[in-house]
Design an enzyme around this catalytic site. Structure first.
Site, mmCIF file in Angstrom:
data_model
loop_
_atom_site.group_PDB
_atom_site.id
_atom_site.type_symbol
_atom_site.label_atom_id
_atom_site.label_comp_id
_atom_site.label_asym_id
_atom_site.label_seq_id
_atom_site.Cartn_x
_atom_site.Cartn_y
_atom_site.Cartn_z
ATOM 1 N N LYS A 174 0.562 -0.872 0.084
ATOM 2 C CA LYS A 174 -0.119 0.153 -0.129
ATOM 3 C C LYS A 174 0.607 1.598 -0.105
ATOM 4 C CE LYS A 174 -1.757 -1.208 3.856
ATOM 5 N NZ LYS A 174 -2.588 -2.134 5.011
ATOM 6 N N THR A 205 -9.805 8.524 9.624
ATOM 7 C CA THR A 205 -9.263 7.660 8.802
ATOM 8 C C THR A 205 -9.089 6.498 9.069
ATOM 9 O OG1 THR A 205 -6.609 7.942 8.849
ATOM 10 C CG2 THR A 205 -8.369 8.615 6.661
ATOM 11 N N GLY A 207 -8.842 2.924 11.223
ATOM 12 C CA GLY A 207 -9.163 1.679 11.244
ATOM 13 C C GLY A 207 -8.815 1.452 9.420
ATOM 14 N N THR A 208 -8.574 2.122 8.374
ATOM 15 C CA THR A 208 -8.336 1.450 7.277
ATOM 16 C C THR A 208 -8.118 0.629 6.729
ATOM 17 O OG1 THR A 208 -6.773 3.528 6.628
ATOM 18 C CG2 THR A 208 -9.046 4.388 6.798
ATOM 19 N N GLY A 209 -7.040 0.289 7.605
ATOM 20 C CA GLY A 209 -6.033 -0.764 7.321
ATOM 21 C C GLY A 209 -7.008 -2.159 7.519
ATOM 22 N N CYS A 210 -7.719 -2.076 8.391
ATOM 23 C CA CYS A 210 -8.835 -3.379 9.042
ATOM 24 C C CYS A 210 -9.121 -3.767 8.508
ATOM 25 C CB CYS A 210 -8.843 -3.131 10.539
ATOM 26 S SG CYS A 210 -7.783 -3.057 11.728
#
Length: 268
Positions: A174, A205, A207-210
């Site tokens: 990413k 933003t 928690g975007t990765g989760c």
């Protein structure tokens, strides 16, 4: 057929990331979510203040309880802090062999709190990378895993190659930490596919990765190819960020149920 998704990750008391974000994402994708909690964090929109690990034997027992009774179509792995926990999870996954494993190598919280012990990184690489259908590191995580510095888009391919050489079947590097772009790279050891990134002016933003990794697990379980899953999941997360929820005094969470709220007339 209703797909069954299992998340193995930490709990976020503010509900924006971790297990809570994963279960919301699974539900938003029309799948049934189950959870194995690896740690409990005390956190809110401003950051993590404390962390308590769950004993490895309890983590192992949670995994067995699910797999011994319920079909699991895909597993998403999130926050893991200790080598012993990682080893217990790897042992269980080798036993039950779920068809899809998405590994989100969470190492540091958005506020800078360390979530993966330094000595646990080597264990994660050794034990979990070879089991992963897809691993989804951001650039600092990709550097930690590969040992290769990456600060430009051109450097993302060598990092992806290194991660594949460590055993992962595919990697989504990413590019959100790049200065000039936010493009992501999907690489399976053969084909290189780039996805344009869209920056949205918002602080919400959390928690975007989760959310992205859980969306990927759900879409792969529903039969999408890697490329299709990444495209669909990025679109889902982009909309979730665009409608992020202003909550607390820090970084609010992304909105996991934009379509549901819109249909209910709660969201324009």
């Amino acid at each position: 057929m209703l797909k069954h998704l299992l998340t193995i990750a930490g709990s976020d008391s503010s509900g924006g990331a971790g297990i809570q974000a994963d279960l919301k994402t699974f539900a938003a994708h029309g799948t049934f979510g189950m959870s194995v909690i690896t740690a409990v964090t005390a956190q809110n929109t401003c950051g993590v203040t404390k962390l308590q690990d769950i004993a490895p034997d309890i983590v192992e027992a949670q995994i067995a309880a699910v797999f011994d009774d319920i079909r699991v179509d895909a597993v998403k792995i999130g926050m893991l802090s200790r080598p012993e926990t990682i080893e217990a999870i790897a042992k269980s996954l080798r036993k039950y062999q779920p068809p899809i494993i998405v590994l989100d190598p969470v190492m540091i919280s958005k506020s800078g709190y360390p979530l993966l012990a330094p000595e646990a990184c080597a264990t994660l690489i050794k034990e979990l990378l070879p089991l992963a259908t897809l691993v989804t590191p951001n650039l600092p995580e990709a550097e930690a895993i590969s040992g290769v510095q990456v600060s430009t888009k051109a450097a993302m391919r060598p990092v992806a190659e290194k991660i594949i050489s460590l055993g992962a079947k595919a990697v989504l590097v990413k590019g959100g930490h790049l200065n000039d772009t936010a493009d992501d790279l999907l690489f399976d050891g053969h084909e290189e596919i780039w996805f344009a990134g869209q920056r949205i002016a918002t602080k919400n933003t959390h928690g975007t990765g989760c959310t992205l990794s859980s969306s990927l697990a759900a879409n792969l379980a529903k039969g999408m190819s890697l490329e299709e899953a990444v495209k669909a999941s990025k679109a889902y997360v982009t909309e979730a960020i665009a409608h992020g929820i202003t909550l607390g005094s820090g970084c609010g969470p992304t909105h996991h149920f934009v379509d549901l709220y819109r249909k209910a007339g709660i969201l324009e």
